[in-house]
Scaffold this active site. Sequence first.
Site, mmCIF file in Angstrom:
data_model
loop_
_atom_site.group_PDB
_atom_site.id
_atom_site.type_symbol
_atom_site.label_atom_id
_atom_site.label_comp_id
_atom_site.label_asym_id
_atom_site.label_seq_id
_atom_site.Cartn_x
_atom_site.Cartn_y
_atom_site.Cartn_z
ATOM 1 N N ARG A 16 0.842 -1.204 0.000
ATOM 2 C CA ARG A 16 0.000 0.000 0.000
ATOM 3 C C ARG A 16 0.880 1.258 0.000
ATOM 4 N NH1 ARG A 16 -0.466 4.611 2.865
ATOM 5 N NH2 ARG A 16 0.015 3.455 4.761
ATOM 6 N N ASP A 17 1.519 1.565 1.129
ATOM 7 C CA ASP A 17 2.323 2.789 1.226
ATOM 8 C C ASP A 17 3.494 2.716 0.249
ATOM 9 O OD1 ASP A 17 3.554 5.128 2.125
ATOM 10 O OD2 ASP A 17 3.289 4.666 4.243
ATOM 11 N N HIS A 208 5.219 4.544 12.837
ATOM 12 C CA HIS A 208 5.275 4.477 11.371
ATOM 13 C C HIS A 208 6.243 5.575 10.918
ATOM 14 C CE1 HIS A 208 2.965 4.005 7.400
ATOM 15 N NE2 HIS A 208 3.564 5.162 7.212
ATOM 16 N N HIS A 210 8.793 7.250 8.194
ATOM 17 C CA HIS A 210 9.442 7.378 6.893
ATOM 18 C C HIS A 210 10.893 7.767 7.186
ATOM 19 C CE1 HIS A 210 6.016 6.857 4.078
ATOM 20 N NE2 HIS A 210 5.359 6.994 5.221
ATOM 21 N N CYS A 241 3.926 9.406 0.268
ATOM 22 C CA CYS A 241 2.560 9.828 -0.017
ATOM 23 C C CYS A 241 2.633 10.943 -1.057
ATOM 24 C CB CYS A 241 1.909 10.326 1.275
ATOM 25 S SG CYS A 241 0.299 11.073 1.001
ATOM 26 N N ASN A 250 9.361 4.520 3.416
ATOM 27 C CA ASN A 250 9.269 4.034 4.787
ATOM 28 C C ASN A 250 10.618 3.429 5.176
ATOM 29 O OD1 ASN A 250 6.371 3.611 3.561
ATOM 30 N ND2 ASN A 250 6.108 3.625 5.759
#
Length: 300
Positions: A16-17, A208, A210, A241, A250
């Site tokens: 996803r990310d 989370h 990055h 994003c 990430n």
Amino acid sequence: MSAIPASVRIVEVAPRDGLQNEKTIIPAAVKIELINRLSDCGLQTIEATSFVSPRWIPQLADAEEVYAGFTRKPGVDYPALVPNLRGYERAHAAGVTSIAVFTAASEAFNRRNINATIDESIERFRPVLERAKADGVPVRGYVSTVLGCPYQGEVPLADVVRVAKRLYELGCREISLGDTIGVGTPLKARAMLKAVAQEVPMDALAVHFHDTYDQALANILVCLEEGVQVVDSAVSGTGGCPYAQGATGNVASEDVAYMLQGMGIETGVDLDKLIETGHWLAKQLGKPTSSRVTRARMGI
Ligand code: HMG
Ligand code: MG
């Protein structure tokens, strides 16, 4: 400082990310193979896709096809991002058994990412959480920009705490605290986590990071020292994003798994397979991996 946890759950967000920011559309078959490879690595939580507007995130317009395509391994959770009731309905129809909603601690980022104020986003989530509860679907809540915003700059800690608490009170079982643009440094990361943990139990929190400024592992370490037991990461250090200018990938899952393994922390992840998967994904994307561990092991 609490004791470092004996085990940590890695939430793998590459499908996803990791992919949402890729400009070239990746075939669904590659996404499906990625998810299958990741479950074969022993990961228990693999964020599979997003049911967002395809106009906003064209890369994940194939969410239904991807969700129907991978092999569901028993015991593995495959959550998907959902921005609104429409997204929930699509996800539910696709057979999604756990979801994530997402908002931010900064108004400026939310406006660009989901075209809503923080309050509006929470109001959008209310019916989603009601439906999810009725369907027995657990919900994770993301708070973005917890250590800085690309548009607003500094984000007051009180705003991070307030948004995390609201999502928790709304019924999110887990709250993931996102350093969306990777600007955080360890003492700030620790202070942020400690402040949130005053209002939301530590065992409901995840981090989370990055890795824009190469600070993610140091930030994770201090958060482990505070007792966090859930860490988000993306294989090969993919991620970003499109609505967070300047954000890079990430933290790489291989690097997190290597650090945790070296500290004697149980993850259930097969590091060698994860390195192979990261190397494979980098080749699929045609870009070098950002994982130091993969580069060292592969001699690249
Ligand atoms: P909007 O334009 O304000 O909403 O977007 P709208 O209701 O006016 O809808 C616009 C169009 O999208 C309409 O289509 C809707 O039908 C459609 P049209 O009539 O124009 O053809 N639409 C949908 N289609 C499919 N599925 C849906 C859906 N909803 C509306 N669910 C909206 C508002 C929230 C939909 C939009 O802004 C959006 O989808 N944003 C997603 C942005 C995104 O995914 N960002 C990346 C994830 S967040 C992140 O990466 C951070 C994180 O990793 C943590 C961290 O690092 O901090 C989680
Ligand atoms: Mg992210």
